[in-house]
Design a protein around this motif. Sequence first.
Motif, short mmCIF file in Angstrom:
data_model
loop_
_atom_site.label_atom_id
_atom_site.label_comp_id
_atom_site.label_asym_id
_atom_site.label_seq_id
_atom_site.Cartn_x
_atom_site.Cartn_y
_atom_site.Cartn_z
N GLU A 76 10.29 8.41 -14.10
CA GLU A 76 10.16 7.23 -14.96
C GLU A 76 8.79 6.60 -14.72
OE1 GLU A 76 13.29 4.57 -13.83
OE2 GLU A 76 14.87 5.88 -14.62
N ILE A 77 8.23 6.04 -15.77
CA ILE A 77 6.98 5.29 -15.64
C ILE A 77 7.35 3.81 -15.61
CG2 ILE A 77 4.79 4.70 -16.72
CD1 ILE A 77 4.76 7.54 -17.86
N ARG A 78 6.89 3.14 -14.57
CA ARG A 78 7.18 1.72 -14.42
C ARG A 78 5.89 0.97 -14.13
NH1 ARG A 78 12.87 0.95 -11.33
NH2 ARG A 78 14.04 2.53 -12.48
N ARG A 79 5.92 -0.32 -14.38
CA ARG A 79 4.77 -1.16 -14.02
C ARG A 79 4.65 -1.20 -12.51
NH1 ARG A 79 2.04 -3.61 -17.78
NH2 ARG A 79 2.96 -3.78 -19.84
N ARG A 80 3.45 -1.02 -12.03
CA ARG A 80 3.20 -0.99 -10.59
C ARG A 80 3.68 -2.29 -9.93
NH1 ARG A 80 0.02 2.46 -7.71
NH2 ARG A 80 -0.88 3.31 -9.62
N SER A 81 3.48 -3.42 -10.59
CA SER A 81 3.88 -4.71 -10.02
C SER A 81 5.38 -4.80 -9.81
CB SER A 81 3.40 -5.85 -10.92
OG SER A 81 3.96 -5.74 -12.21
N GLU A 82 6.18 -4.14 -10.66
CA GLU A 82 7.64 -4.16 -10.51
C GLU A 82 8.09 -3.29 -9.34
OE1 GLU A 82 9.32 -2.93 -14.22
OE2 GLU A 82 8.41 -4.60 -15.31
N VAL A 83 7.41 -2.19 -9.11
CA VAL A 83 7.78 -1.26 -8.04
C VAL A 83 7.38 -1.84 -6.69
CG1 VAL A 83 7.39 1.04 -7.09
CG2 VAL A 83 7.64 0.73 -9.55
N GLU A 84 6.29 -2.58 -6.63
CA GLU A 84 5.81 -3.12 -5.37
C GLU A 84 6.65 -4.28 -4.86
OE1 GLU A 84 1.72 -3.96 -6.24
OE2 GLU A 84 1.13 -1.88 -5.91
N ARG A 85 7.50 -4.85 -5.70
CA ARG A 85 8.35 -5.97 -5.27
C ARG A 85 9.35 -5.59 -4.25
NH1 ARG A 85 10.41 -8.31 -10.63
NH2 ARG A 85 8.54 -7.98 -11.77
#
Length: 85
Positions: A76-85
Motif C-alpha cells: 500500500e502507498i501511504r502518506r509518510r506522515s501517517e506511517v511515522e505516527r
Amino acid sequence: ATPRCSARQLVREALERYGLNPQDWGQFVLCDVVGRPSATAGGWQGEHLREVGDGERPLVLQELWKPKAGWSRRFEIRRRSEVER
C-alpha cells in the motif's frame, strides 16, 4: 513493475498513474501490509505494517517471504506522515 524496481520507483509511478505529482514521492511511502480476509464480503484487515525502504525491491521481498497459511500480503502507498505516527 519488475523485480528490479525499487520502492521509490513504484511510488513515483503510482503517483503519476493516479494524476498526482511524481515529484512529491518523498511525502509517500510504500508499506508491506500483512493481514487476512475479514468477515465482510470482500473485506481485508491489515494486521502488521512495515515501511519498505526506498531502495528495497518489493517484488523480491514478495518472492523471498510468504505469509503463513490464512494470511496474505499487499503493498500500500501511504502518506509518510501517517506511517511515522
